[in-house]
Design a protein around this motif. Structure first.
Motif, PDB file in Angstrom:
ATOM      1  N   ASP A  82       0.850  -1.187   0.000  1.00 54.87           N
ATOM      2  CA  ASP A  82       0.000   0.000   0.000  1.00 54.87           C
ATOM      3  C   ASP A  82       0.891   1.244   0.000  1.00 54.87           C
ATOM      4  O   ASP A  82       1.135   1.861   1.037  1.00 54.87           O
ATOM      5  CB  ASP A  82      -0.944  -0.002   1.202  1.00 54.87           C
ATOM      6  N   LEU A  83       1.409   1.580  -1.180  1.00 53.88           N
ATOM      7  CA  LEU A  83       2.375   2.679  -1.296  1.00 53.88           C
ATOM      8  C   LEU A  83       1.812   4.020  -0.828  1.00 53.88           C
ATOM      9  O   LEU A  83       2.581   4.912  -0.462  1.00 53.88           O
ATOM     10  CB  LEU A  83       2.873   2.785  -2.736  1.00 53.88           C
ATOM     11  N   ARG A  84       0.486   4.152  -0.799  1.00 52.88           N
ATOM     12  CA  ARG A  84      -0.112   5.402  -0.306  1.00 52.88           C
ATOM     13  C   ARG A  84       0.278   5.650   1.157  1.00 52.88           C
ATOM     14  O   ARG A  84       0.260   6.792   1.617  1.00 52.88           O
ATOM     15  CB  ARG A  84      -1.628   5.344  -0.417  1.00 52.88           C
ATOM     16  N   ARG A  85       0.612   4.591   1.870  1.00 48.90           N
ATOM     17  CA  ARG A  85       0.959   4.707   3.290  1.00 48.90           C
ATOM     18  C   ARG A  85       2.444   4.992   3.521  1.00 48.90           C
ATOM     19  O   ARG A  85       2.876   5.116   4.663  1.00 48.90           O
ATOM     20  CB  ARG A  85       0.561   3.423   4.024  1.00 48.90           C
ATOM     21  N   MET A  86       3.236   5.099   2.451  1.00 46.86           N
ATOM     22  CA  MET A  86       4.679   5.321   2.581  1.00 46.86           C
ATOM     23  C   MET A  86       5.034   6.457   3.552  1.00 46.86           C
ATOM     24  O   MET A  86       5.978   6.323   4.332  1.00 46.86           O
ATOM     25  CB  MET A  86       5.284   5.580   1.198  1.00 46.86           C
ATOM     26  N   PRO A  87       4.300   7.578   3.570  1.00 47.20           N
ATOM     27  CA  PRO A  87       4.651   8.646   4.525  1.00 47.20           C
ATOM     28  C   PRO A  87       4.570   8.225   5.995  1.00 47.20           C
ATOM     29  O   PRO A  87       5.185   8.855   6.850  1.00 47.20           O
ATOM     30  CB  PRO A  87       3.633   9.745   4.221  1.00 47.20           C
ATOM     31  N   GLU A  88       3.840   7.142   6.291  1.00 49.02           N
ATOM     32  CA  GLU A  88       3.754   6.670   7.673  1.00 49.02           C
ATOM     33  C   GLU A  88       5.072   6.116   8.167  1.00 49.02           C
ATOM     34  O   GLU A  88       5.338   6.111   9.366  1.00 49.02           O
ATOM     35  CB  GLU A  88       2.695   5.571   7.816  1.00 49.02           C
ATOM     36  N   TRP A  89       5.885   5.599   7.258  1.00 51.26           N
ATOM     37  CA  TRP A  89       7.113   4.958   7.724  1.00 51.26           C
ATOM     38  C   TRP A  89       8.387   5.529   7.135  1.00 51.26           C
ATOM     39  O   TRP A  89       9.438   5.409   7.733  1.00 51.26           O
ATOM     40  CB  TRP A  89       7.058   3.441   7.528  1.00 51.26           C
ATOM     41  N   SER A  90       8.341   6.161   5.983  1.00 52.81           N
ATOM     42  CA  SER A  90       9.559   6.694   5.370  1.00 52.81           C
ATOM     43  C   SER A  90       9.877   8.092   5.899  1.00 52.81           C
ATOM     44  O   SER A  90       9.046   8.991   5.796  1.00 52.81           O
ATOM     45  CB  SER A  90       9.401   6.775   3.847  1.00 52.81           C
ATOM     46  N   PRO A  91      11.060   8.301   6.476  1.00 49.68           N
ATOM     47  CA  PRO A  91      11.406   9.620   7.013  1.00 49.68           C
ATOM     48  C   PRO A  91      11.438  10.731   5.969  1.00 49.68           C
ATOM     49  O   PRO A  91      11.244  11.890   6.310  1.00 49.68           O
ATOM     50  CB  PRO A  91      12.803   9.415   7.607  1.00 49.68           C
ATOM     51  N   GLN A  92      11.665  10.416   4.694  1.00 53.63           N
ATOM     52  CA  GLN A  92      11.762  11.466   3.678  1.00 53.63           C
ATOM     53  C   GLN A  92      10.510  11.641   2.838  1.00 53.63           C
ATOM     54  O   GLN A  92      10.338  12.666   2.200  1.00 53.63           O
ATOM     55  CB  GLN A  92      12.955  11.208   2.753  1.00 53.63           C
ATOM     56  N   THR A  93       9.619  10.658   2.827  1.00 50.89           N
ATOM     57  CA  THR A  93       8.415  10.754   1.997  1.00 50.89           C
ATOM     58  C   THR A  93       7.310  11.454   2.765  1.00 50.89           C
ATOM     59  O   THR A  93       6.929  11.016   3.838  1.00 50.89           O
ATOM     60  CB  THR A  93       7.936   9.349   1.567  1.00 50.89           C
ATOM     61  N   ARG A  94       6.807  12.548   2.199  1.00 49.92           N
ATOM     62  CA  ARG A  94       5.707  13.277   2.827  1.00 49.92           C
ATOM     63  C   ARG A  94       4.365  12.939   2.194  1.00 49.92           C
ATOM     64  O   ARG A  94       3.337  12.943   2.846  1.00 49.92           O
ATOM     65  CB  ARG A  94       5.944  14.792   2.754  1.00 49.92           C
ATOM     66  N   LYS A  95       4.362  12.664   0.892  1.00 50.95           N
ATOM     67  CA  LYS A  95       3.136  12.293   0.174  1.00 50.95           C
ATOM     68  C   LYS A  95       3.502  11.326  -0.934  1.00 50.95           C
ATOM     69  O   LYS A  95       4.572  11.428  -1.537  1.00 50.95           O
ATOM     70  CB  LYS A  95       2.483  13.513  -0.489  1.00 50.95           C
ATOM     71  N   MET A  96       2.597  10.405  -1.210  1.00 52.35           N
ATOM     72  CA  MET A  96       2.696   9.527  -2.360  1.00 52.35           C
ATOM     73  C   MET A  96       1.272   9.422  -2.901  1.00 52.35           C
ATOM     74  O   MET A  96       0.454   8.674  -2.386  1.00 52.35           O
ATOM     75  CB  MET A  96       3.268   8.163  -1.970  1.00 52.35           C
ATOM     76  N   LEU A  97       0.985  10.256  -3.891  1.00 51.49           N
ATOM     77  CA  LEU A  97      -0.369  10.362  -4.426  1.00 51.49           C
ATOM     78  C   LEU A  97      -0.543   9.389  -5.587  1.00 51.49           C
ATOM     79  O   LEU A  97       0.172   9.457  -6.580  1.00 51.49           O
ATOM     80  CB  LEU A  97      -0.637  11.794  -4.881  1.00 51.49           C
ATOM     81  N   ILE A  98      -1.531   8.493  -5.431  1.00 50.69           N
ATOM     82  CA  ILE A  98      -1.773   7.419  -6.396  1.00 50.69           C
ATOM     83  C   ILE A  98      -3.267   7.333  -6.657  1.00 50.69           C
ATOM     84  O   ILE A  98      -4.063   7.375  -5.721  1.00 50.69           O
ATOM     85  CB  ILE A  98      -1.269   6.065  -5.845  1.00 50.69           C
ATOM     86  N   ARG A  99      -3.629   7.173  -7.931  1.00 50.38           N
ATOM     87  CA  ARG A  99      -5.033   6.938  -8.293  1.00 50.38           C
ATOM     88  C   ARG A  99      -5.202   5.477  -8.670  1.00 50.38           C
ATOM     89  O   ARG A  99      -4.361   4.930  -9.370  1.00 50.38           O
ATOM     90  CB  ARG A  99      -5.425   7.785  -9.497  1.00 50.38           C
ATOM     91  N   GLY A 100      -6.273   4.886  -8.221  1.00 49.79           N
ATOM     92  CA  GLY A 100      -6.594   3.528  -8.634  1.00 49.79           C
ATOM     93  C   GLY A 100      -5.784   2.465  -7.922  1.00 49.79           C
ATOM     94  O   GLY A 100      -5.009   2.744  -7.008  1.00 49.79           O
ATOM     95  N   PRO A 101      -5.957   1.217  -8.378  1.00 60.53           N
ATOM     96  CA  PRO A 101      -5.261   0.102  -7.741  1.00 60.53           C
ATOM     97  C   PRO A 101      -3.764   0.134  -8.057  1.00 60.53           C
ATOM     98  O   PRO A 101      -3.337   0.697  -9.062  1.00 60.53           O
ATOM     99  CB  PRO A 101      -5.924  -1.135  -8.352  1.00 60.53           C
ATOM    100  N   ILE A 102      -2.988  -0.492  -7.188  1.00 67.26           N
ATOM    101  CA  ILE A 102      -1.537  -0.525  -7.344  1.00 67.26           C
ATOM    102  C   ILE A 102      -1.142  -1.820  -8.048  1.00 67.26           C
ATOM    103  O   ILE A 102      -1.567  -2.906  -7.665  1.00 67.26           O
ATOM    104  CB  ILE A 102      -0.849  -0.390  -5.971  1.00 67.26           C
ATOM    105  N   GLY A 103      -0.313  -1.692  -9.080  1.00 69.76           N
ATOM    106  CA  GLY A 103       0.193  -2.818  -9.852  1.00 69.76           C
ATOM    107  C   GLY A 103       1.249  -2.301 -10.812  1.00 69.76           C
ATOM    108  O   GLY A 103       1.563  -1.102 -10.814  1.00 69.76           O
ATOM    109  N   VAL A 104       1.811  -3.173 -11.639  1.00 67.74           N
ATOM    110  CA  VAL A 104       2.824  -2.739 -12.604  1.00 67.74           C
ATOM    111  C   VAL A 104       2.228  -1.638 -13.481  1.00 67.74           C
ATOM    112  O   VAL A 104       1.115  -1.764 -13.984  1.00 67.74           O
ATOM    113  CB  VAL A 104       3.322  -3.924 -13.464  1.00 67.74           C
ATOM    114  N   GLY A 105       2.959  -0.552 -13.601  1.00 68.63           N
ATOM    115  CA  GLY A 105       2.515   0.589 -14.398  1.00 68.63           C
ATOM    116  C   GLY A 105       1.866   1.695 -13.591  1.00 68.63           C
ATOM    117  O   GLY A 105       1.685   2.807 -14.099  1.00 68.63           O
ATOM    118  N   THR A 106       1.498   1.412 -12.341  1.00 64.56           N
ATOM    119  CA  THR A 106       0.892   2.452 -11.499  1.00 64.56           C
ATOM    120  C   THR A 106       1.885   3.596 -11.317  1.00 64.56           C
ATOM    121  O   THR A 106       3.055   3.376 -11.030  1.00 64.56           O
ATOM    122  CB  THR A 106       0.494   1.877 -10.123  1.00 64.56           C
ATOM    123  N   ARG A 107       1.375   4.809 -11.493  1.00 65.51           N
ATOM    124  CA  ARG A 107       2.218   6.003 -11.358  1.00 65.51           C
ATOM    125  C   ARG A 107       1.831   6.768 -10.102  1.00 65.51           C
ATOM    126  O   ARG A 107       0.690   6.706  -9.664  1.00 65.51           O
ATOM    127  CB  ARG A 107       2.059   6.896 -12.577  1.00 65.51           C
TER     128      ARG A 107
END
Length: 158
Positions: free
Chosen positions: A30-55
């Motif tokens: 669940d890359l949208r949650r990356m800011p919960e654990w990564s000290p440098q990531t503040r936001k990871m904005l994603i639309r739709g389901p996560i899979g190969v090609g997701t931007r």
């Protein structure tokens, strides 16, 4: 850490978790949650389901410095691995899960630049982030902190 690689940007950290690969995957994928654990990531904005090609559009912060990046998922193997490439700097970030049995999982976080870093990224790191070696050391510390936070989150829910 020793690596049989010519990738001077390769960093890798790992930890063992008292949680099943399924539970670890639920968190890691669940890359949208990356800011919960990564000290440098503040936001990871994603639309739709996560899979190969997701931007994604990302906001990163180090000290007082804030910058945007984008990323694209280049590997997605449920309960095994997820990886995304950051075109701006050439880095690929991978999270791999190893089933250790008995409800335990080894989680590996890797940063590499299979095609090298981009000239713009190298210049910005040298000028604004303390240089390649210093910033890589900080990244490695942040990776260890990321895995520690993930471990804490997944083990408290397990």
């Amino acid at each position: 850490m020793t690596h049989a690689s010519t990738d001077s940007y390769l960093l890798e950290v790992s930890t063992e978790l008292d949680a099943s690969p399924r539970d670890v995957w639920e968190l890691v994928s669940d890359l949208r949650r990356m800011p919960e654990w990564s000290p440098q990531t503040r936001k990871m904005l994603i639309r739709g389901p996560i899979g190969v090609g997701t931007r994604s559009l990302n906001v990163n912060k180090y000290g007082w410095k804030v910058w945007p990046t984008t990323s694209v998922v280049v590997r997605y193997e449920p309960q095994r691995a997820i990886a995304f490439r950051v075109p701006e700097n050439g880095m690929v970030w991978t999270y791999e899960l190893d089933d250790l049995g008995d409800g335990r999982t080894r989680l590996v976080e890797r940063r590499e630049a299979p095609r090298g870093s981009t000239p713009m990224s190298r210049m910005l790191v040298m000028r604004f982030l303390g240089g390649i070696e210093e910033f890589s050391e900080q990244i490695e510390r942040d990776m260890a902190a990321t895995l520690a936070r993930m471990k804490s989150l997944v083990e408290q829910d397990a």
